[in-house]
Design an enzyme around this catalytic site. Structure first.
Site, PDB file in Angstrom:
ATOM      1  N   CYS A   1     -14.760   0.189   2.515  1.00 60.11           N
ATOM      2  CA  CYS A   1     -15.379  -1.033   1.973  1.00 60.11           C
ATOM      3  C   CYS A   1     -16.363  -1.122   0.380  1.00 60.11           C
ATOM      4  O   CYS A   1     -15.913  -0.160  -0.425  1.00 60.11           O
ATOM      5  CB  CYS A   1     -17.261  -0.788   3.270  1.00 60.11           C
ATOM      6  SG  CYS A   1     -16.723  -0.316   4.742  1.00 60.11           S
TER       7      CYS A   1
ATOM      8  N   ASN B   1     -21.143   1.579   3.089  1.00 61.28           N
ATOM      9  CA  ASN B   1     -19.853   2.180   3.572  1.00 61.28           C
ATOM     10  C   ASN B   1     -19.359   3.416   3.531  1.00 61.28           C
ATOM     11  O   ASN B   1     -20.187   4.850   2.854  1.00 61.28           O
ATOM     12  CB  ASN B   1     -19.231   2.118   1.310  1.00 61.28           C
ATOM     13  CG  ASN B   1     -17.409   2.529   1.230  1.00 61.28           C
ATOM     14  OD1 ASN B   1     -17.104   2.652   2.195  1.00 61.28           O
ATOM     15  ND2 ASN B   1     -17.384   2.555   0.147  1.00 61.28           N
ATOM     16  N   GLY B   2     -18.921   3.664   4.631  1.00 61.81           N
ATOM     17  CA  GLY B   2     -18.962   5.338   5.071  1.00 61.81           C
ATOM     18  C   GLY B   2     -18.764   5.181   6.430  1.00 61.81           C
ATOM     19  O   GLY B   2     -18.447   4.127   7.279  1.00 61.81           O
TER      20      GLY B   2
ATOM     21  N   LYS C   1       6.901   2.597   0.329  1.00 57.56           N
ATOM     22  CA  LYS C   1       7.121   1.687  -0.897  1.00 57.56           C
ATOM     23  C   LYS C   1       7.303  -0.080  -0.721  1.00 57.56           C
ATOM     24  O   LYS C   1       6.114  -0.840   0.064  1.00 57.56           O
ATOM     25  CB  LYS C   1       7.028   0.904  -2.799  1.00 57.56           C
ATOM     26  CG  LYS C   1       6.260   2.352  -3.244  1.00 57.56           C
ATOM     27  CD  LYS C   1       5.108   1.773  -4.772  1.00 57.56           C
ATOM     28  CE  LYS C   1       4.522   2.716  -2.950  1.00 57.56           C
ATOM     29  NZ  LYS C   1       3.976   3.813  -3.757  1.00 57.56           N
TER      30      LYS C   1
ATOM     31  N   TRP D   1     -14.004  -2.944   6.201  1.00 58.73           N
ATOM     32  CA  TRP D   1     -12.695  -2.263   6.303  1.00 58.73           C
ATOM     33  C   TRP D   1     -12.765  -1.386   7.685  1.00 58.73           C
ATOM     34  O   TRP D   1     -13.564  -0.488   7.738  1.00 58.73           O
ATOM     35  CB  TRP D   1     -12.323  -1.115   5.435  1.00 58.73           C
ATOM     36  CG  TRP D   1     -10.710  -1.428   5.482  1.00 58.73           C
ATOM     37  CD1 TRP D   1      -9.738  -1.854   5.395  1.00 58.73           C
ATOM     38  CD2 TRP D   1     -10.247  -0.240   6.406  1.00 58.73           C
ATOM     39  NE1 TRP D   1      -8.675  -1.720   5.629  1.00 58.73           N
ATOM     40  CE2 TRP D   1      -9.171   0.436   6.316  1.00 58.73           C
ATOM     41  CE3 TRP D   1     -11.100   1.152   6.999  1.00 58.73           C
ATOM     42  CZ2 TRP D   1      -7.847   1.245   7.261  1.00 58.73           C
ATOM     43  CZ3 TRP D   1     -10.134   2.369   7.878  1.00 58.73           C
ATOM     44  CH2 TRP D   1      -8.677   1.857   7.700  1.00 58.73           C
TER      45      TRP D   1
ATOM     46  N   GLU E   1       9.246   7.832  -1.792  1.00 56.54           N
ATOM     47  CA  GLU E   1       7.892   7.687  -2.674  1.00 56.54           C
ATOM     48  C   GLU E   1       8.456   5.968  -2.254  1.00 56.54           C
ATOM     49  O   GLU E   1       7.926   4.803  -2.142  1.00 56.54           O
ATOM     50  CB  GLU E   1       8.062   7.776  -4.088  1.00 56.54           C
ATOM     51  CG  GLU E   1       7.150   6.602  -4.574  1.00 56.54           C
ATOM     52  CD  GLU E   1       5.761   6.215  -4.117  1.00 56.54           C
ATOM     53  OE1 GLU E   1       5.440   6.669  -2.860  1.00 56.54           O
ATOM     54  OE2 GLU E   1       4.825   5.606  -4.839  1.00 56.54           O
TER      55      GLU E   1
ATOM     56  N   LYS F   1      -6.986   0.591   0.176  1.00 52.39           N
ATOM     57  CA  LYS F   1      -6.556   1.248  -1.482  1.00 52.39           C
ATOM     58  C   LYS F   1      -6.882   2.597  -1.860  1.00 52.39           C
ATOM     59  O   LYS F   1      -6.537   3.549  -2.253  1.00 52.39           O
ATOM     60  CB  LYS F   1      -8.009   0.486  -3.147  1.00 52.39           C
ATOM     61  CG  LYS F   1      -7.476   1.327  -4.231  1.00 52.39           C
ATOM     62  CD  LYS F   1      -5.740   1.014  -4.252  1.00 52.39           C
ATOM     63  CE  LYS F   1      -4.848   1.715  -5.912  1.00 52.39           C
ATOM     64  NZ  LYS F   1      -3.692   1.895  -5.433  1.00 52.39           N
TER      65      LYS F   1
ATOM     66  N   ARG G   1      -9.338  -3.192  -2.362  1.00 45.30           N
ATOM     67  CA  ARG G   1     -10.108  -2.013  -2.043  1.00 45.30           C
ATOM     68  C   ARG G   1      -9.168  -1.795  -0.420  1.00 45.30           C
ATOM     69  O   ARG G   1      -8.798  -1.229   0.054  1.00 45.30           O
ATOM     70  CB  ARG G   1     -11.271  -1.768  -1.381  1.00 45.30           C
ATOM     71  CG  ARG G   1     -11.550  -0.890  -3.412  1.00 45.30           C
ATOM     72  CD  ARG G   1     -13.347  -1.099  -3.501  1.00 45.30           C
ATOM     73  NE  ARG G   1     -14.289   0.525  -2.329  1.00 45.30           N
ATOM     74  CZ  ARG G   1     -13.992   1.183  -3.036  1.00 45.30           C
ATOM     75  NH1 ARG G   1     -14.109   1.607  -4.686  1.00 45.30           N
ATOM     76  NH2 ARG G   1     -14.588   2.346  -2.212  1.00 45.30           N
TER      77      ARG G   1
HETATM   78  C1  F6R Z   1       0.295   4.285  -1.302  1.00 45.09           C
HETATM   79  C2  F6R Z   1      -0.635   4.503  -1.724  1.00 45.09           C
HETATM   80  C3  F6R Z   1      -1.294   5.500  -0.662  1.00 45.09           C
HETATM   81  C4  F6R Z   1      -2.210   6.684  -1.567  1.00 45.09           C
HETATM   82  C5  F6R Z   1      -2.585   7.764  -0.534  1.00 45.09           C
HETATM   83  C6  F6R Z   1      -3.612   8.979  -1.511  1.00 45.09           C
HETATM   84  O1  F6R Z   1       1.421   3.093  -2.289  1.00 45.09           O
HETATM   85  O2  F6R Z   1      -1.859   4.179  -2.626  1.00 45.09           O
HETATM   86  O3  F6R Z   1      -0.610   5.989   0.235  1.00 45.09           O
HETATM   87  O4  F6R Z   1      -1.427   7.003  -1.807  1.00 45.09           O
HETATM   88  O5  F6R Z   1      -3.933   6.841   0.338  1.00 45.09           O
HETATM   89  O6  F6R Z   1      -4.372   8.072  -2.041  1.00 45.09           O
HETATM   90  P1  F6R Z   1      -5.401   8.892  -3.245  1.00 45.09           P
HETATM   91  O7  F6R Z   1      -4.129   9.010  -4.148  1.00 45.09           O
HETATM   92  O8  F6R Z   1      -6.904   7.929  -4.172  1.00 45.09           O
HETATM   93  O9  F6R Z   1      -5.789  10.038  -2.796  1.00 45.09           O
END
Ligand code: F6R
Length: 620
Positions: free
Chosen positions: A2, A100-101, A497, A74, A493, A615, A27
């Protein structure tokens, strides 16, 4: 997750809120809404779908008020529909809230409020908070407490009953001069303008208006009254002094800058972001590495029984590369754990363990919880994060920033390569403290690391060729990615992707494991991406490639410049510049990022905001 944006001041709130919501779109969300106080009435618009759908829904009914709140949701509790989207109004309609939460005890709070006669409209946990705040506010009024600060007090009392994570902003109909913001576990930034305030879940909606910000701490509640100083209290009702910081982010860093998508911009930014990661960390005269945030902990790391890396998703993949690098170069035992598994497996941890969290956002709920657990058990906790001031950076005893700059595309690209760069720096630094790598070899590796940005520049010139390969394969339904050693995590990875932005099923495997199962999948419909760079178990990978070819699989190989053998077997080859094995993940991942990008585009997918993804994952 969110997104929150709010404004109080003298400007028209509507364009600030809408622009803010658009900046927060990255996000990940499924509905959006705003509340504005206009002519002493709260007017709320909500819509499932995108911010553009909200704008069409509002049409020309936009309001003129100069105080308001906006939200991208979200969904967690309740479907992503108009009723469940935020803002939520209180029972009387006089208060409006964005959240948010996740409120863990929402069900018991809801039942208690229902027993008092309240009737809820949505299925969300968020609506419960604003009903609760109003209930407390009304009982204060019944006791004769009816001052300017009653709502502030009611929010503090109500939040003492709430268990869970929240960032909230509240507005009140009869008060068009003040907004109230509070946080626990979910980030919230206050921007201080000219007799005006902005609030947002991250700095992106604020940057264009002011660079003076306050990051609210957990358990703090702020009253933001236009033309007055900010007042911050904690939920124990104690006054706190605000710590005003200067934002270093620029507006350009959160705009597309001529690229079609943030993801493409961020792929092309990698030479620069790696330069930023390396900046000031390698002494140009001596080649010594300085990681400021870790210096105080080096002696403890050297004495540690092991390093445990906790992370999720892409950050977990960079952790796996870190394992290879640290074990190989500095001979310290490393274990890499999914944060979500680690936190629930009753891990054996002692004071002699070092737990390093890797996270782009610094807000991932599972990673944070894993750190809390490690702290409880007495381990030293450190972080490798991108977002300055994020929750993980506050929770850990030390750490290193990646300095990738804002990453807006949901699919992580530059965050990954900068994390790997930091891990390389750490492995090299430890190798010198432990004398496990001879100085001559160390100097070679430093030289190679410094050359990575220009090698990536060279690789990026192959973008058009990679686009042509994408043309051949964008209709495939499955992909297999193979790699060995330090390039096995790159295969993982690459597969992540592809699946996250193109929705093609893709799996990453250690090349030799293929024979133990996945080989059954191979037929002439199956594209297989193999990382077959020189000196990285090359001969073994060549044998694996032969096995694939013998079964009709279509081969896309990532090879080292000048390769002859794999080129003679593979259907398509992408060359990376010559480099040391340890450095190769920083190069081999680049064509895989571009391949996913082009395939997703050809499949007409939303590259920057893939379906269902957020995100930063601030819920379990
Ligand atoms: C994939 C992606 C997610 C993040 C994961 C961890 O492209 O972005 O798999 O890597 O949600 O997020 P962080 O690094 O913010 O803890």
């Amino acid at each position: 997750m969110c997104g929150i944006v709010a404004y109080v001041g003298s400007r028209r709130a509507y364009p600030i809120l809408i622009k803010g919501l658009q900046r927060l779109e990255y996000r990940g969300y499924d509905s959006a809404g705003i509340s504005i106080i206009d002519e002493n009435k709260i007017i709320t618009y909500k819509k499932d779908g995108k911010v553009d759908d909200l704008i069409s829904h509002i049409d020309d009914r936009a309001t003129n008020g100069s105080i308001g709140i906006g939200h991208t949701r979200w969904a967690t509790h309740g479907k992503p529909n108009q009723i469940n989207s935020h803002p939520h109004s209180s029972s009387s309609g006089k208060l409006s809230l964005i959240h948010n939460g996740i409120i863990e005890n929402y069900s018991s709070l809801k039942t208690a409020l229902q027993e008092k006669g309240y009737v809820f409209k949505s299925d969300t946990d968020s609506e419960v908070i604003i009903y609760l705040i109003e209930d407390v506010y009304n009982s204060l009024a019944k006791k004769g407490e009816n001052s300017d600060d009653s709502l502030f007090k009611a929010i503090i009392i109500a939040l003492n009953e709430v268990i869970g994570a929240y960032a909230i902003v509240v507005i009140q109909e009869e008060n068009n001069n003040a907004i109230y913001a509070a946080r626990k576990g979910s980030p919230l930034v206050i921007g201080i303008g000219n007799e005006e305030y902005f609030v947002a879940s991250d700095a992106s909606p604020i940057i264009e208006f002011t660079n003076k910000v306050i990051y609210l701490e957990d358990g703090e509640v702020a009253k933001l009254h236009k033309k007055k100083d900010v007042v911050i209290k904690n939920i124990q009702n104690k006054l706190k002094s605000p710590y005003i910081q200067e934002l270093e982010q620029t507006l350009e860093s959160i705009e597309k800058g001529g690229y079609d998508h943030f993801m493409l911009k961020e792929i092309f930014e990698q030479p620069k972001s790696i330069i930023d990661t390396l900046r000031g960390r390698i002494n140009p005269k001596t080649n010594d590495i300085i990681l400021g945030g870790l210096i105080d902990h080096e002696s403890k790391i050297l004495k540690a029984d092991r390093i445990i890396i906790v992370a999720c998703g892409t950050s977990w993949h960079s952790g796996l590369i870190g394992e290879y690098l640290i074990e190989d170069l500095s001979r310290i035992n490393v274990e890499v754990e999914y944060a979500s598994e680690f936190r629930y497996k009753n891990p054996i941890l002692t004071k002699k363990d070092i737990v390093i969290a890797i996270s782009q956002s610094g807000e991932t709920a599972d990673t944070l919880a894993a750190l809390e657990l490690a702290k409880e058990k007495g381990a030293l906790t450190l972080g490798i994060c991108n977002v300055v001031g994020s929750s993980i950076t506050r929770t850990t005893s030390g750490g290193t920033y990646t300095h990738a700059g804002p990453e807006i595309g949901v699919a992580s690209t530059k965050a990954f390569t900068t994390q790997v760069t930091v891990l390389m720096l750490l492995a090299l630094r430890l190798s010198q403290l432990k004398s496990t790598v001879e100085r001559e070899n160390y100097n070679f590796l430093i030289k190679e690391l410094n050359l990575v940005p220009q090698k990536i520049e060279k690789l990026l010139l192959q973008n058009d060729m990679i686009k042509e390969i994408a043309q051949e394969f964008y209709n495939a339904t499955n992909f297999l990615y193979l790699g060995r050693g330090v390039n096995f995590p790159v295969a993982l990875e690459g597969a992540l992707k592809l699946k996250e932005i193109s929705y093609i099923h893709a799996e990453g495997y250690p090349a030799a494991e293929m024979k133990h199962g996945p080989i059954a999948l191979i037929d002439d419909e199956m594209p297989i991406v193999v990382i077959a760079t020189l000196k990285d178990n090359y001969d073994k990978v060549v044998s694996n490639i032969q096995e694939v070819k013998a079964r009709g699989g279509k081969l896309i190989a990532i090879v080292t410049e000048g390769d002859i053998e794999v080129k003679s077997i593979a259907d398509y080859c992408i060359e990376i510049p010559k480099c040391f094995r340890e450095i190769s993940p920083l190069l081999t991942i680049i064509p895989l990022q571009l391949l996913s990008y082009h395939i997703a585009l050809l499949r007409k997918c939303n590259v920057d905001q893939p379906r269902n993804l957020a995100k930063s994952v601030t819920v379990e």
